[in-house]
Scaffold this motif. Structure first.
Motif, short mmCIF file in Angstrom:
data_model
loop_
_atom_site.label_atom_id
_atom_site.label_comp_id
_atom_site.label_asym_id
_atom_site.label_seq_id
_atom_site.Cartn_x
_atom_site.Cartn_y
_atom_site.Cartn_z
N TYR A 48 -6.13 11.11 22.12
CA TYR A 48 -7.16 12.01 21.62
C TYR A 48 -6.68 13.46 21.70
N ARG A 49 -7.31 14.29 20.91
CA ARG A 49 -7.10 15.73 21.03
C ARG A 49 -8.38 16.44 20.58
N PRO A 50 -8.62 17.67 21.07
CA PRO A 50 -9.81 18.40 20.66
C PRO A 50 -9.81 18.68 19.15
N ALA A 51 -10.99 18.62 18.56
CA ALA A 51 -11.16 18.94 17.14
C ALA A 51 -12.47 19.70 16.97
N CYS A 52 -12.63 20.73 17.78
CA CYS A 52 -13.89 21.49 17.81
C CYS A 52 -14.01 22.37 16.56
N ASP A 53 -15.24 22.54 16.08
CA ASP A 53 -15.46 23.25 14.83
C ASP A 53 -15.18 24.74 14.94
N THR A 54 -15.56 25.36 16.06
CA THR A 54 -15.48 26.82 16.16
C THR A 54 -14.67 27.32 17.34
N CYS A 55 -13.94 26.43 18.01
CA CYS A 55 -13.22 26.82 19.22
C CYS A 55 -11.83 26.20 19.23
N ARG A 56 -10.85 26.96 19.67
CA ARG A 56 -9.48 26.48 19.81
C ARG A 56 -8.95 26.81 21.20
N ALA A 57 -9.84 26.76 22.20
CA ALA A 57 -9.46 27.18 23.54
C ALA A 57 -8.52 26.19 24.23
N CYS A 58 -8.62 24.90 23.91
CA CYS A 58 -7.76 23.89 24.54
C CYS A 58 -6.36 23.94 23.93
N VAL A 59 -5.38 24.26 24.76
CA VAL A 59 -4.01 24.43 24.30
C VAL A 59 -3.09 23.49 25.07
N SER A 60 -2.34 22.68 24.36
CA SER A 60 -1.39 21.78 25.00
C SER A 60 -0.26 22.58 25.65
#
Length: 248
Positions: free
Chosen positions: A59-71
């Motif tokens: 899985y990975r984040p797919a948020c509409d308005t946020c990109r705070a999670c960074v690998s």
């Protein structure tokens, strides 16, 4: 009805839910199944693209308005511990980690329960049964190992094994370009040891000994106290819109 090969991944999107890292935010995830004879290859491709594995799900984040999670992945060969991290290593010289197959045990689960109850009693793992724990450890189609940490004994220099009570455990995936720390936990009575930090340092050492260039740490979230510690392990690379970018 159309049938799909188990080796051809199908991707799905979750419904919005409360973000566990940033108050007031919602999260969505895109996920797929890691199964079949190409499971290991698929896991490596997805991990390099910012996915994380949990059992047979990537899985990975797919948020509409946020990109705070960074690998984040540590550059193993260039890493040098700071003074504070050297103190963590010194404080744990009496411990030794021993690699075993990904098979659960009763003492692992007992330690896991103590850790979750003390540190994450309101989290998503709070209700995990012994069967749930066993699935987390065993349910893998990739090269997955456990590292069990115990105190050094008289014969540890020969056997590589520690003695006595289990102090900490790490579940990791072994890939062609690095190690990926899937989940780790430790005895909450030993908080003064900084065992979470120590296990990362030990995995950096292990990756270096194996000739692997990266240690994958999962997601760093700026502004989140839960994830802030990952920024301490530099140099590292962070995955952005144009690929992996070095951060010193």
């Amino acid at each position: 009805m159309t049938s799909h090969s188990r080796d051809a991944p199908q991707f799905y999107l979750t419904s919005p839910s409360a973000c566990p890292y940033l108050p007031g935010k919602e999260e969505r995830k895109v996920f797929t199944h890691i199964v079949g004879r190409r499971g290991r290859e698929l896991n490596e491709i997805l991990t390099q693209g910012g996915f994380r594995r949990s059992q047979t799900i990537a899985y990975r984040p797919a948020c509409d308005t946020c990109r705070a999670c960074v690998s984040v992945r540590v550059l193993v060969d260039e890493f040098e511990p700071s003074g504070n991290l050297k103190r963590v290593l010194k404080n744990n010289t009496d411990l030794i980690g021993y690699e075993i197959p990904n098979r659960p045990s009763s003492d692992q689960y007992a330690l896991f329960r103590r850790y979750v109850d003390a540190r994450h009693a309101d989290g998503g793992m709070a209700d995990m049964s012994v069967l749930d724990y066993s699935m987390m450890v065993e349910d893998s189609h990739v090269d997955t190992k456990l590292i069990e940490y115990r105190r050094r004994g008289i014969d540890s220099g020969i056997t590589g094994r520690g003695e006595g009570d289990l102090i900490a455990v790490s579940l990791m995936d072994v890939m062609s370009d690095g190690l990926s720390m899937v989940y780790s936990f430790y005895d909450p009575d030993h908080q003064d040891r900084s065992l979470g930090t120590y296990m990362i340092l030990d995995h950096i050492r292990r990756a270096r000994m194996m000739g692997l260039p990266y240690l994958y740490l999962g997601y760093w979230v700026e502004g989140s106290k839960k994830m802030g510690y990952k920024a301490r392990f530099t140099p590292q690379e962070r995955l952005g819109g144009h690929g992996w970018v070095r951060v010193d």
